[in-house]
Write an enzyme that holds these catalytic residues in place. Structure first.
Site, PDB file in Angstrom:
ATOM      1  N   THR A  29       0.865  -1.183   0.041  1.00  0.00           N
ATOM      2  CA  THR A  29       0.131   0.030   0.131  1.00  0.00           C
ATOM      3  C   THR A  29       0.959   1.338   0.048  1.00  0.00           C
ATOM      4  OG1 THR A  29      -1.937   1.109   1.065  1.00  0.00           O
ATOM      5  CG2 THR A  29      -0.363   0.220   2.526  1.00  0.00           C
ATOM      6  N   ASN A  30       0.275   2.358   0.288  1.00  0.00           N
ATOM      7  CA  ASN A  30       1.058   3.816   0.359  1.00  0.00           C
ATOM      8  C   ASN A  30       0.724   4.553   1.542  1.00  0.00           C
ATOM      9  OD1 ASN A  30      -1.223   5.453  -0.585  1.00  0.00           O
ATOM     10  ND2 ASN A  30      -0.966   4.126  -2.236  1.00  0.00           N
ATOM     11  N   ASP A  31       1.284   5.719   1.500  1.00  0.00           N
ATOM     12  CA  ASP A  31       1.096   6.653   2.775  1.00  0.00           C
ATOM     13  C   ASP A  31      -0.225   7.371   2.946  1.00  0.00           C
ATOM     14  OD1 ASP A  31       3.355   6.140   4.476  1.00  0.00           O
ATOM     15  OD2 ASP A  31       4.759   7.208   3.070  1.00  0.00           O
ATOM     16  N   SER A  32      -1.001   7.112   1.849  1.00  0.00           N
ATOM     17  CA  SER A  32      -2.529   7.962   1.836  1.00  0.00           C
ATOM     18  C   SER A  32      -3.164   7.814   2.828  1.00  0.00           C
ATOM     19  CB  SER A  32      -3.112   7.638   0.602  1.00  0.00           C
ATOM     20  OG  SER A  32      -4.344   8.358   0.563  1.00  0.00           O
TER      21      SER A  32
END
Ligand code: C5P
Length: 223
Positions: A29-32
């Site tokens: 996933t990512n930091d959003s």
């Protein structure tokens, strides 16, 4: 908003970072945080729109009276957006979509073994949702994208706007501290389809969301 500038309009907003599964217990996933997208959904609702918020997992509570569709992967998000876009007046893609997804998803937890010092993950490109949307977009529909850039902000953003047939792009420089991912504040450059741009001050995501919704309403009016 004093006048309900989006009264009777159906607006889809996507938010959060997609999760691309590797096995039953792991994902990429990512930091959003989803904060920008949730703020846009709240601003659209305050402007009188009928809002559908398509959300990847976040820690946030969605605004009341917004229809929430929960998704995980980019593929789920693409399906959810493409199924609903034909009935919508506008789409705001604030989700941080993965660029790559695992080529295969393991049925069982991936094990480490004694002779396995390295694990090579094979990834493939995810579908570009806005590019798919561009293919079915009608002239009276409005699409808005976000661009997180770390260099050549304006040039990259203008290209992105054209490539994805967007009416409006909110570009932010994610290399700046204190704005963007996970922060309550942001600073964006709005770029319109005619190439004109203007930069907001560093301010709350709520204020930026309101500015975005005002622009979206103006674009919808002139279509
Ligand atoms: O190309 P880039 O990922 O920087 O574009 C960002 C914009 O495109 C965002 O609005 C994002 O939600 C959207 N996007 C998409 N499908 C992808 C990747 C990004 O719709 N596969």
């Amino acid at each position: 908003f004093a006048p309900q500038i989006l009264q009777g309009k159906h607006v889809i907003v996507t938010a959060g970072g997609t999760r691309e599964r590797l096995d039953p217990v792991r994902f990429l996933t990512n930091d959003s945080s989803g904060k920008m997208g949730y703020a846009v959904a709240a601003a659209a609702q305050a402007a009188g729109a009928d809002v559908t918020l398509i959300s990847a997992p976040t820690r946030l509570t969605p605004p009341e009276e917004v229809t929430v569709v929960s998704i995980q992967s980019t593929t789920d998000l693409a399906d959810a957006v493409l199924a609903r876009f034909p009935q919508a007046d506008a789409l705001v893609m604030a989700a941080a979509v993965a660029d790559f997804q695992p080529l295969t998803v393991a049925d069982q937890k991936i094990k480490k073994t004694a002779d396995n010092d390295e694990l090579i993950l094979k990834l493939k490109k995810t579908p570009d949702i806005l590019a798919e949307v561009a293919k079915i977009k009608k002239s009276q529909q409005v699409t808005v994208g976000f661009a997180a850039e770390t260099q050549n902000l304006l040039a990259n953003a203008r290209q992105k706007l054209q490539r994805k047939s967007l009416d409006l792009l909110a570009a932010n420089d994610v290399s700046q501290a204190g704005i963007g991912f996970n922060s309550d504040d942001n600073q964006v450059t709005f770029i319109q389809a005619d190439g004109t741009s203007d930069q907001t001050p560093k301010t709350s995501k709520r204020v930026i969301a309101t500015a975005l919704i005002k622009r979206l309403a103006t674009i919808l009016e002139t279509k």
